[in-house]
Scaffold this motif. Structure first.
Motif, PDB file in Angstrom:
ATOM      1  N   GLY A 174       0.858  -1.228   0.021  1.00 61.20           N
ATOM      2  CA  GLY A 174      -0.081  -0.134  -0.024  1.00 61.20           C
ATOM      3  C   GLY A 174       1.038   1.086   0.020  1.00 61.20           C
ATOM      4  O   GLY A 174       1.932   1.425   0.605  1.00 61.20           O
ATOM      5  N   LYS A 205      -4.514  -0.506   0.894  1.00 58.77           N
ATOM      6  CA  LYS A 205      -4.406  -1.874   1.223  1.00 58.77           C
ATOM      7  C   LYS A 205      -3.296  -2.080   0.205  1.00 58.77           C
ATOM      8  O   LYS A 205      -2.760  -1.742  -0.544  1.00 58.77           O
ATOM      9  CB  LYS A 205      -5.783  -2.601   0.666  1.00 58.77           C
ATOM     10  CG  LYS A 205      -6.850  -2.317   1.435  1.00 58.77           C
ATOM     11  CD  LYS A 205      -8.133  -2.911   0.840  1.00 58.77           C
ATOM     12  CE  LYS A 205      -9.500  -2.247   1.214  1.00 58.77           C
ATOM     13  NZ  LYS A 205      -9.745  -2.839   2.856  1.00 58.77           N
ATOM     14  N   GLY A 206      -2.807  -3.333   0.574  1.00 57.49           N
ATOM     15  CA  GLY A 206      -1.514  -3.934  -0.021  1.00 57.49           C
ATOM     16  C   GLY A 206      -2.109  -4.500  -1.417  1.00 57.49           C
ATOM     17  O   GLY A 206      -3.297  -5.138  -1.263  1.00 57.49           O
ATOM     18  N   ARG A 220      -8.873  -1.194   6.935  1.00 58.29           N
ATOM     19  CA  ARG A 220      -8.120  -2.290   7.256  1.00 58.29           C
ATOM     20  C   ARG A 220      -8.742  -3.752   6.881  1.00 58.29           C
ATOM     21  O   ARG A 220      -7.835  -4.861   6.923  1.00 58.29           O
ATOM     22  CB  ARG A 220      -8.637  -2.422   8.924  1.00 58.29           C
ATOM     23  CG  ARG A 220     -10.026  -2.597   9.209  1.00 58.29           C
ATOM     24  CD  ARG A 220     -10.322  -2.489  10.556  1.00 58.29           C
ATOM     25  NE  ARG A 220     -11.786  -2.517  10.902  1.00 58.29           N
ATOM     26  CZ  ARG A 220     -12.560  -3.381  11.965  1.00 58.29           C
ATOM     27  NH1 ARG A 220     -11.441  -3.823  12.594  1.00 58.29           N
ATOM     28  NH2 ARG A 220     -13.514  -3.337  12.363  1.00 58.29           N
ATOM     29  N   PRO A 222      -8.230  -6.783   4.403  1.00 56.53           N
ATOM     30  CA  PRO A 222      -7.526  -7.440   3.599  1.00 56.53           C
ATOM     31  C   PRO A 222      -7.733  -7.554   2.025  1.00 56.53           C
ATOM     32  O   PRO A 222      -9.043  -7.375   1.963  1.00 56.53           O
ATOM     33  CB  PRO A 222      -6.849  -8.429   4.057  1.00 56.53           C
ATOM     34  CG  PRO A 222      -8.049  -8.974   4.852  1.00 56.53           C
ATOM     35  CD  PRO A 222      -8.836  -7.892   5.350  1.00 56.53           C
ATOM     36  N   GLN A 223      -6.863  -7.451   1.309  1.00 60.15           N
ATOM     37  CA  GLN A 223      -7.126  -7.403  -0.267  1.00 60.15           C
ATOM     38  C   GLN A 223      -6.743  -8.978  -0.646  1.00 60.15           C
ATOM     39  O   GLN A 223      -5.903  -9.139  -1.226  1.00 60.15           O
ATOM     40  CB  GLN A 223      -6.422  -6.280  -1.107  1.00 60.15           C
ATOM     41  CG  GLN A 223      -7.065  -6.365  -2.598  1.00 60.15           C
ATOM     42  CD  GLN A 223      -8.355  -6.009  -2.609  1.00 60.15           C
ATOM     43  OE1 GLN A 223      -8.963  -5.336  -1.785  1.00 60.15           O
ATOM     44  NE2 GLN A 223      -8.862  -6.293  -3.813  1.00 60.15           N
ATOM     45  N   GLY A 228      -4.157  -5.581   4.800  1.00 54.50           N
ATOM     46  CA  GLY A 228      -5.277  -4.239   5.101  1.00 54.50           C
ATOM     47  C   GLY A 228      -4.360  -2.916   5.500  1.00 54.50           C
ATOM     48  O   GLY A 228      -3.397  -3.043   6.194  1.00 54.50           O
ATOM     49  N   GLY A 229      -5.055  -1.478   5.004  1.00 54.88           N
ATOM     50  CA  GLY A 229      -4.343  -0.513   5.429  1.00 54.88           C
ATOM     51  C   GLY A 229      -4.957  -0.080   6.936  1.00 54.88           C
ATOM     52  O   GLY A 229      -6.120  -0.512   7.368  1.00 54.88           O
ATOM     53  N   GLY A 237      -0.387  -0.879   9.537  1.00 53.22           N
ATOM     54  CA  GLY A 237      -1.032  -1.910   8.205  1.00 53.22           C
ATOM     55  C   GLY A 237      -0.617  -3.413   8.817  1.00 53.22           C
ATOM     56  O   GLY A 237       0.160  -3.683   9.374  1.00 53.22           O
ATOM     57  N   GLY A 266      -4.701  -2.510  10.417  1.00 48.33           N
ATOM     58  CA  GLY A 266      -4.828  -3.279   9.055  1.00 48.33           C
ATOM     59  C   GLY A 266      -4.834  -4.935   9.497  1.00 48.33           C
ATOM     60  O   GLY A 266      -3.964  -5.372  10.416  1.00 48.33           O
ATOM     61  N   GLY A 286       0.008  -3.890   3.814  1.00 54.92           N
ATOM     62  CA  GLY A 286      -1.101  -2.717   3.969  1.00 54.92           C
ATOM     63  C   GLY A 286      -0.246  -1.332   4.335  1.00 54.92           C
ATOM     64  O   GLY A 286       0.651  -1.504   5.327  1.00 54.92           O
ATOM     65  N   GLY A 298       3.489   0.025   2.704  1.00 55.53           N
ATOM     66  CA  GLY A 298       3.741  -1.236   2.778  1.00 55.53           C
ATOM     67  C   GLY A 298       4.859  -1.922   2.110  1.00 55.53           C
ATOM     68  O   GLY A 298       5.312  -1.559   1.162  1.00 55.53           O
TER      69      GLY A 298
END
Length: 573
Positions: A174, A205-206, A220, A222-223, A228-229, A237, A266, A286, A298
């Protein structure tokens, strides 16, 4: 005199170069070629790609889909969990049959049903007899379309006098972000799992195996395997994941009752289920929530390394696809560590001190300016995945959590509830996926032959092709150019046999053909040269003549070519 001649001959002979056998390649930098795939013609085997430079006929390539997974998108604790992998991570080895200006033609049918919308790419696999790595060998970092992969094969000895690295070449962390206007509210905590880009309540987010969802780029949740940020205010994160999950970010615990706490950091990037036919880059960490400086990004995930070699030795035997550590933040939440990548290593024998790693990156520390503050550090990246036939390779480590530093508070030296990434895995090397069913392309078995007929008699021209679901279109050329044969006087113009039902004087010298479309040519012709043009197969023409009491029709000079082509009729395979 004879002695002098002998000495001169001996001297010259010793100075002549000696044969050295197989040529040794000296490697450094980036050796692979990358192109994004926009489409595959499943009948003809043509990959439409962004760039054909550097790809060559008869050489192997890696087909791999980088993204395409689906995630839960509700604003709740399930956000970012993987609901379907789809084609994400599928990969295989393929062989280029030929290269055209806008595509690569594959020899065999791929075994996986890739989706170009999921960031499908093709990567060259250079081949060497012997190779020496003289300076760091690297993967091109993933740029959102291509890269992130380092692949090559050495039939003999691979000498590592410098490392082979895909560290930080994977999914992106991120980005650090500070909004132009930001004002926290200590009475209303920010608990959402996503926010739209530009909203300072959540950090970016990452990146992971699922594409970012519009309007949900921050926060926060996650992806997939991307961390998550951190949420407002100044929380850390989450670490990225791969075969193992990352660590969760740390809290910002404000000492003042009126301060804006950050208890919603995150969340860790999810672990991805591992199967033999899939391989993944490490997820990005993140970003930490920031309102002061741009130091809260991140870490990047590790990329993918695929090596096959007869033997490995050398002075620097290191193969590494680690996630990178997140930088230390100053007065803000810190970013999460990137997850370790993936390594596929097949080798006949290896030096005993060979090191193979895909560790997760460390979570970012927070610097608190020697004040009574506890800004949120970050979670570590999850360990990656190593597939190998070599014994003694240790499992990748998860990245440690970041720490609170430079604080006068009792939180100094702690992780602020941030956690380390989980350890990765070493698995038995599976068979490299590869298709073995060739694409069936049109080939002429028997070409049409010239005919000598009398006026009024029929003329028949026939072509015999290899077995396949082909379609035909005959064309004629009376001197003004090629046009499709149709209408009265012709029969079978869309079959393999053309019938001129009632020949006439005007058809003397008539040329007949079935035109090639640019995607279909003979296998034994160079498709790159044929692209967009007709290909000469064999010349023939019609010549009409009379009986003893009829006028003789003089043959016209040959005015063209037999251009015989077949268009494949698509049948879904």
């Amino acid at each position: 005199m004879n002695l002098l001649r002998y000495c001169i001959f001996l001297l010259v002979f010793t100075l002549l170069p000696k044969p050295t056998g197989a040529q040794t390649a000296f490697l450094s930098g980036i050796i692979n070629r990358y192109a994004s795939v926009t489409a595959l013609d499943t009948c003809l085997g043509k990959l439409s790609v962004s760039d054909t430079a550097g790809f060559k006929s008869g050489t192997p390539v890696l087909l791999i889909q980088m993204q395409g997974a689906e995630i839960a998108s509700g604003n709740n604790a399930l956000f970012g969990s993987i609901t379907a992998l789809n084609q994400a991570g599928l990969y295989e080895r393929a062989l280029i049959d030929s290269v055209s200006s806008d595509g690569l033609w594959l020899h065999n049918k791929p075994i996986h049903p890739y989706n170009a919308a999921g960031k499908w790419q093709v990567v060259s696999i250079p081949q060497y007899a012997e190779a020496v790595v003289t300076d760091t060998l690297r993967a091109q970092p993933w740029n959102g379309e291509t890269g992130g992969v380092l692949a090559f094969e050495v039939s003999g000895a691979l000498t590592l006098n410098a490392p082979v690295l895909a560290t930080g070449a994977g999914f992106r962390g991120g980005a650090p972000f500070v909004a132009a206007v930001n004002n926290c509210n200590f009475l209303v905590p920010e608990t959402a799992y996503f926010y739209a880009a530009g909203n300072w309540r959540g950090a970016p987010k990452g990146e992971g195996i699922a594409a970012m969802l519009a309007g949900m780029e921050l926060g926060r949740g996650p992806q997939a395997n991307g961390g998550g940020g951190g949420n407002d205010h100044n929380s850390g994160g989450g670490g990225g994941g791969n075969i193992a999950a990352g660590g969760t970010g740390g809290d910002n615990d404000e000492p003042s009752n009126l301060g804006c706490d950050g208890y919603y950091p995150g969340i860790k990037g999810y672990a991805i289920p591992g199967t033999p036919d899939r391989i993944f880059m490490g997820g990005g960490g993140g970003a930490g929530h920031a309102n002061n400086n741009l130091f809260s990004g991140g870490g990047r995930g590790g990329g993918i390394i695929c090596i096959k070699a007869g033997a490995i030795g050398g002075a620097s035997p290191l193969i590494e696809a680690n996630g990178t550590a997140a930088p230390a933040s100053n007065g803000d939440g810190a970013g999460g560590g990137g997850a370790g990548g993936a390594i596929r290593l097949e080798v006949g024998s290896a030096i005993s001190n060979l090191i193979v790693t895909a560790h997760g990156g460390k979570g970012g520390n927070t610097f608190n300016n020697n004040q009574n503050r506890c800004f949120g550090p970050c979670g570590g990246g999850g360990g990656g995945r190593i597939l190998t036939n070599q014994p003694g390779i240790l499992p990748p480590q998860g990245g440690p959590a970041g720490l609170v530093q430079g604080s006068t508070n009792g939180c100094n030296g702690t992780s602020g509830a941030a956690t380390a990434g989980q350890a990765g895995m070493v698995e038995t090397l599976p068979v490299f996926p590869a298709g073995d069913v060739p694409f069936l392309l049109p080939e002429i078995i028997v070409s049409p032959q010239p005919m000598l007929v009398c006026a009024g008699e029929p003329a028949v021209f026939s072509v015999q092709a290899n077995g396949g679901d082909w379609s035909y279109q005959w064309q004629v050329n009376a001197g003004a150019g090629w046009i499709n044969a149709s209408g009265p006087g012709f029969a079978g113009f869309d079959t393999n046999t053309l019938l001129l039902q009632n020949t006439s004087l005007s058809q003397t010298g008539l040329l007949s053909a079935a035109s090639f479309k640019k995607a279909v040519v003979f296998r034994n012709l160079d498709r790159s040269a044929a692209d967009g043009r007709n290909c000469t197969c064999r010349k023939f023409f019609l010549r009409c003549t009379g009986g003893r009491t009829d006028p003789v029709f003089q043959p016209q000079p040959l005015r063209g070519r037999l251009l015989l082509g077949l268009r494949r009729r698509h049948s879904g395979g």
